[in-house]
Design a protein around this motif. Structure first.
Motif, PDB file in Angstrom:
ATOM      1  N   LEU A  84       0.807  -1.218   0.000  1.00 12.86           N
ATOM      2  CA  LEU A  84       0.000   0.000   0.000  1.00 12.86           C
ATOM      3  C   LEU A  84       0.843   1.273   0.000  1.00 12.86           C
ATOM      4  CD1 LEU A  84      -3.019  -0.997   2.278  1.00 12.86           C
ATOM      5  CD2 LEU A  84      -2.938  -0.821  -0.226  1.00 12.86           C
ATOM      6  N   LEU A  85       1.923   1.292   0.780  1.00 12.35           N
ATOM      7  CA  LEU A  85       2.777   2.487   0.785  1.00 12.35           C
ATOM      8  C   LEU A  85       3.418   2.699  -0.585  1.00 12.35           C
ATOM      9  CD1 LEU A  85       4.568   2.520   4.265  1.00 12.35           C
ATOM     10  CD2 LEU A  85       2.917   4.167   3.352  1.00 12.35           C
ATOM     11  N   ARG A  86       3.875   1.629  -1.223  1.00 15.19           N
ATOM     12  CA  ARG A  86       4.485   1.747  -2.556  1.00 15.19           C
ATOM     13  C   ARG A  86       3.482   2.284  -3.566  1.00 15.19           C
ATOM     14  NH1 ARG A  86       6.103   3.441  -6.455  1.00 15.19           N
ATOM     15  NH2 ARG A  86       7.259   2.433  -8.112  1.00 15.19           N
ATOM     16  N   LEU A  87       2.222   1.868  -3.440  1.00 12.06           N
ATOM     17  CA  LEU A  87       1.204   2.297  -4.394  1.00 12.06           C
ATOM     18  C   LEU A  87       0.862   3.784  -4.249  1.00 12.06           C
ATOM     19  CD1 LEU A  87      -1.110  -0.829  -4.338  1.00 12.06           C
ATOM     20  CD2 LEU A  87       0.347  -0.044  -6.227  1.00 12.06           C
ATOM     21  N   LYS A  88       1.192   4.386  -3.118  1.00 12.89           N
ATOM     22  CA  LYS A  88       0.947   5.817  -2.927  1.00 12.89           C
ATOM     23  C   LYS A  88       2.058   6.680  -3.533  1.00 12.89           C
ATOM     24  CE  LYS A  88      -1.737   5.259   1.323  1.00 12.89           C
ATOM     25  NZ  LYS A  88      -3.064   5.511   0.860  1.00 12.89           N
ATOM     26  N   GLU A  89       3.200   6.063  -3.824  1.00 12.90           N
ATOM     27  CA  GLU A  89       4.320   6.778  -4.440  1.00 12.90           C
ATOM     28  C   GLU A  89       4.141   6.788  -5.958  1.00 12.90           C
ATOM     29  OE1 GLU A  89       7.982   4.861  -3.402  1.00 12.90           O
ATOM     30  OE2 GLU A  89       7.412   4.703  -1.307  1.00 12.90           O
ATOM     31  N   PRO A  90       4.707   7.795  -6.636  1.00 11.79           N
ATOM     32  CA  PRO A  90       4.645   7.789  -8.105  1.00 11.79           C
ATOM     33  C   PRO A  90       5.312   6.539  -8.677  1.00 11.79           C
ATOM     34  CG  PRO A  90       5.343   9.932  -7.298  1.00 11.79           C
ATOM     35  CD  PRO A  90       5.335   9.003  -6.117  1.00 11.79           C
ATOM     36  N   PHE A  91       4.680   5.943  -9.665  1.00 10.98           N
ATOM     37  CA  PHE A  91       5.194   4.734 -10.302  1.00 10.98           C
ATOM     38  C   PHE A  91       6.122   5.079 -11.454  1.00 10.98           C
ATOM     39  CE2 PHE A  91       3.997   0.611  -8.943  1.00 10.98           C
ATOM     40  CZ  PHE A  91       4.468  -0.261  -9.901  1.00 10.98           C
ATOM     41  N   GLY A  92       6.210   6.346 -11.743  1.00  6.50           N
ATOM     42  CA  GLY A  92       7.058   6.822 -12.826  1.00  6.50           C
ATOM     43  C   GLY A  92       7.590   8.188 -12.463  1.00  6.50           C
ATOM     44  N   ARG A  93       7.808   8.984 -13.471  1.00  4.61           N
ATOM     45  CA  ARG A  93       8.342  10.334 -13.285  1.00  4.61           C
ATOM     46  C   ARG A  93       7.210  11.284 -12.886  1.00  4.61           C
ATOM     47  NH1 ARG A  93      11.101  13.521 -18.315  1.00  4.61           N
ATOM     48  NH2 ARG A  93      11.266  15.548 -17.313  1.00  4.61           N
ATOM     49  N   LEU A  94       7.394  12.018 -11.779  1.00  7.61           N
ATOM     50  CA  LEU A  94       6.405  13.001 -11.344  1.00  7.61           C
ATOM     51  C   LEU A  94       6.726  14.339 -11.984  1.00  7.61           C
ATOM     52  CD1 LEU A  94       4.031  13.922  -9.532  1.00  7.61           C
ATOM     53  CD2 LEU A  94       5.741  14.396  -7.752  1.00  7.61           C
ATOM     54  N   LEU A  95       5.733  14.879 -12.703  1.00  9.00           N
ATOM     55  CA  LEU A  95       5.828  16.237 -13.234  1.00  9.00           C
ATOM     56  C   LEU A  95       5.018  17.116 -12.288  1.00  9.00           C
ATOM     57  CD1 LEU A  95       5.175  15.557 -17.035  1.00  9.00           C
ATOM     58  CD2 LEU A  95       7.359  15.574 -15.812  1.00  9.00           C
ATOM     59  N   PRO A  96       5.680  17.865 -11.395  1.00  9.86           N
ATOM     60  CA  PRO A  96       4.933  18.641 -10.409  1.00  9.86           C
ATOM     61  C   PRO A  96       4.300  19.886 -11.029  1.00  9.86           C
ATOM     62  CG  PRO A  96       7.285  19.006 -10.123  1.00  9.86           C
ATOM     63  CD  PRO A  96       7.127  17.987 -11.225  1.00  9.86           C
ATOM     64  N   GLY A  97       3.200  20.324 -10.408  1.00 14.73           N
ATOM     65  CA  GLY A  97       2.619  21.599 -10.813  1.00 14.73           C
ATOM     66  C   GLY A  97       1.203  21.503 -11.325  1.00 14.73           C
TER      67      GLY A  97
END
Length: 173
Positions: A11-24
């Protein structure tokens, strides 16, 4: 119907981005996404989520598969007009992946342009999208209050998604 429920250890891993995060904001992320698309020339693009689907449409980004549930951050989203060749309607309860939904994703991946409308929740459907996308494709989804996640479907990320899926418990409902 058989559905898959995430292993609590994942569950914790699934809350993290699975790829590159483009913020904004969407305006900023769509501009960055356009640059990624022009550099990588992905084989296919899948957008999972209402906001990502709407914003790619507004930005004129060609998406082969959109998956929406008319809800964003637990609130109904404004309707937007999508004209696609093929529309699928599926059920996928919150917090799980229904195997018929996964099968529909597999079928929709063969279409040039498709829309899957989910009764329930589409959040976890990014995982089967990653697994079912051809290599060198992009799977897009929103990271709440952060930005856009861009997943390049290479063998390594597909393997990680497959491992998480393999650890899910099967439930018959």
């Amino acid at each position: 119907m058989i559905q898959l429920r995430p292993n609590p250890a994942d569950l914790l891993r699934l809350k993290e981005p699975f790829g590159r995060l483009l913020p904004g904001t969407p305006a900023k992320t769509m501009s960055a996404l356009n640059q990624i698309i022009s550099q990588t020339r992905p084989r296919r693009i899948a957008a999972v989520g209402d906001v990502v689907s709407r914003e790619t449409l507004v930005a004129g980004i060609t998406v082969n598969l959109r998956i929406i549930d008319h809800i964003s951050m637990r609130k109904p989203t404004a309707a937007f007009n999508l004209r696609v060749r093929k529309t699928y309607r599926i059920e996928n309860p919150p917090g799980v992946i229904a195997l018929p939904a996964w099968e529909t994703i597999k079928q929709a991946m063969k279409e040039d342009e498709a829309l899957i409308v989910v009764e329930g929740e589409e959040d976890l459907l990014a995982l089967p999208c990653i697994v079912e996308s051809p290599d060198n494709s992009l799977v897009l989804y929103g990271q709440p209050s952060k930005g856009l996640v861009v997943v390049d479907t290479n063998p390594e990320v597909k393997n990680e998604a497959s491992l998480i899926l393999s650890r899910m418990s099967r439930e018959e409902v």
